[in-house]
Write an enzyme that holds these catalytic residues in place. Structure first.
Site, PDB file in Angstrom:
ATOM      1  N   SER A   2      -8.357  -2.248  -2.521  1.00 27.65           N
ATOM      2  CA  SER A   2      -9.093  -0.983  -2.497  1.00 27.65           C
ATOM      3  C   SER A   2     -10.190  -0.951  -3.556  1.00 27.65           C
ATOM      4  O   SER A   2     -11.307  -0.517  -3.294  1.00 27.65           O
ATOM      5  CB  SER A   2      -8.132   0.191  -2.698  1.00 27.65           C
ATOM      6  N   ASP A  19      -3.842  -1.726  -6.661  1.00 30.41           N
ATOM      7  CA  ASP A  19      -4.394  -2.082  -5.356  1.00 30.41           C
ATOM      8  C   ASP A  19      -5.801  -2.663  -5.502  1.00 30.41           C
ATOM      9  O   ASP A  19      -6.798  -1.947  -5.445  1.00 30.41           O
ATOM     10  CB  ASP A  19      -4.403  -0.847  -4.456  1.00 30.41           C
ATOM     11  N   ARG A  45       0.849  -1.191   0.000  1.00 28.45           N
ATOM     12  CA  ARG A  45       0.000   0.000   0.000  1.00 28.45           C
ATOM     13  C   ARG A  45       0.884   1.240   0.000  1.00 28.45           C
ATOM     14  O   ARG A  45       1.025   1.953   0.998  1.00 28.45           O
ATOM     15  CB  ARG A  45      -0.947  -0.021   1.187  1.00 28.45           C
ATOM     16  N   GLN A  85      -0.841   2.295  -6.155  1.00 24.75           N
ATOM     17  CA  GLN A  85      -2.275   2.538  -6.007  1.00 24.75           C
ATOM     18  C   GLN A  85      -3.083   1.989  -7.176  1.00 24.75           C
ATOM     19  O   GLN A  85      -4.189   1.469  -6.996  1.00 24.75           O
ATOM     20  CB  GLN A  85      -2.549   4.033  -5.837  1.00 24.75           C
ATOM     21  N   TYR A 118      -3.909   0.883   7.604  1.00 21.19           N
ATOM     22  CA  TYR A 118      -4.749   0.037   8.436  1.00 21.19           C
ATOM     23  C   TYR A 118      -4.610   0.435   9.903  1.00 21.19           C
ATOM     24  O   TYR A 118      -3.659   1.082  10.309  1.00 21.19           O
ATOM     25  CB  TYR A 118      -4.364  -1.439   8.261  1.00 21.19           C
TER      26      TYR A 118
END
Length: 382
Positions: free
Chosen positions: A133, A130, A122, A127, A227
């Site tokens: 997500s 990912d 992450r 991104q 997280y």
């Protein structure tokens, strides 16, 4: 080199790892794209659409591929048909209950290189790859719609000549990607939304969605990778005590707290749910990993007190169209990163010095490279 799109065979999986509009991205890199017959059927995509985009549809796509892409990991029988040196890209969960450890051993033993989408680091550079997500975005939207559909009252305020109907009150626990999308969707549907997250930084994000941030007198639990850090049982019990009146006042409660590779934290006890009003609804997005709500059952609706409790099971697959398109974009971006040039031709050539490649690699050249998985599978020689 051939990239194969596997047909998903696991129960309840309706997504597909590649969509027709992205086939051209791979062929432009120099790959041949092969598809198992019916791979996109559950996502309402016909084989002819892939063929029109430049893919070939063949029965032996997986067995003849240099790289196999899928959503769920391949079945053991399919792994044993992989050609020497082949690679796979898929979700490959090994942390919560170790259910896929036997498959990891098979991938290691056949010499396959495997990459797990949930292990993509992450970091900002990753991104676009990912998948956690992108799939959480779909799941967050879906759970808000489920809550609205189950609740036997309006979400929005309605003012009519016959009287005023007040809006529903929705409480969302967890303000990661899924939680924020649930907040945004419930707000668009007109509900009054309150939300809580153990990370202090999430309060501003909650407010930016037009919701009220629930403030508890507790220390923040910021963790790595966006997280939350794991909390002590004493802290968890105090948090549940402080959240109880907010849960009791909600018409709909949506819980979204989950950490990949771990069991979901227990945020709401059965006693808390029993204080909710008749007709209340609870939607637990983390039911697949144990659930945030005590008594939840993945894939089922159970009654606790006066509330109906919906346990989410593979929620992104309940919206296979958008989920597949987002996941496919993640996969194509990852493949592009791992594409190099060998003997003047494009080839799948992952650079294991790259932190993204190294971070999501599970097996390579007969070795389990992901250390936590290796320790679960092989133990610590020391």
């Amino acid at each position: 080199m051939r990239i194969a799109v596997a047909r998903e065979t696991r129960d309840g999986e309706s997504r597909v790892a590649l969509v027709p509009e992205l086939v051209g991205r791979l062929t432009a890199l120099g790959y041949e794209v092969a598809l198992e017959p019916g791979a996109g059927r559950s996502a309402l995509i016909d084989d002819s659409e892939y063929a029109a985009a430049g893919a070939v549809v063949v029965d032996d796509a997986v067995a003849t591929a240099d790289l196999v892409v899928s959503v769920q990991p391949l079945e053991p029988a399919a792994v044993r048909t992989l050609r020497a040196g082949a690679a796979t890209i898929s979700f490959l969960p090994t942390g919560v209950d170790g259910a896929e450890l036997g498959l990891v051993a098979d991938l290691r033993d056949v010499g396959a290189t495997s990459f797990a989408m949930e292990l993509v680091p992450r970091i900002s550079r990753a991104q676009a790859m990912d998948a956690l997500s992108s799939q959480s975005l779909v799941a967050g939207y879906r759970c808000a719609v489920v809550a609205a559909g189950m609740l036997r009252r309006f979400f929005p305020l309605n003012m009519t000549a016959a009287g005023t109907v007040p809006p529903a009150e929705v409480v969302v626990l967890g303000a990661g990607v899924a939680g924020l999308q649930a907040i945004a969707t419930a707000r668009r549907l007109g509900a009054v939304v309150k939300a809580y997250d153990v990370r202090a930084a999430a309060a501003e994000e909650i407010r930016s969605m037009g919701a009220q941030a629930i403030e508890l007198d507790l220390p923040t639990l910021e963790g790595a990778g966006g997280y939350a850090r794991e909390m002590t049982e004493e802290r968890a019990a105090h948090q549940r005590e402080l959240l109880t009146p907010h849960v009791a006042a909600a018409d709909a409660l949506i819980t979204t707290a989950a950490v990949p590779g771990r069991s979901a934290p227990l945020l709401v006890t059965a006693e808390m749910v029993e204080q909710m009003r008749p007709g209340s609804v609870v939607v637990d997005l983390a039911a697949d990993s144990g659930g945030n709500v005590e008594g939840v059952v993945a894939g089922e609706i159970v009654r606790i007190g006066n509330a109906q409790v919906w346990g989410g099971r593979n929620v992104p697959a309940q919206m296979p169209g958008p989920a597949s398109r987002l996941y496919a974009q993640n996969v194509v971006n990852l493949v592009t990163l791992m594409t190099g040039e060998v003997a003047g031709r494009a080839a799948f050539a992952p650079d294991f010095d790259d932190e993204i490649v190294a971070g999501c690699c599970v097996t390579h050249a007969g070795v389990v490279r992901h250390e936590p998985t290796r320790l679960r599978l092989e133990g610590d020689p020391a």
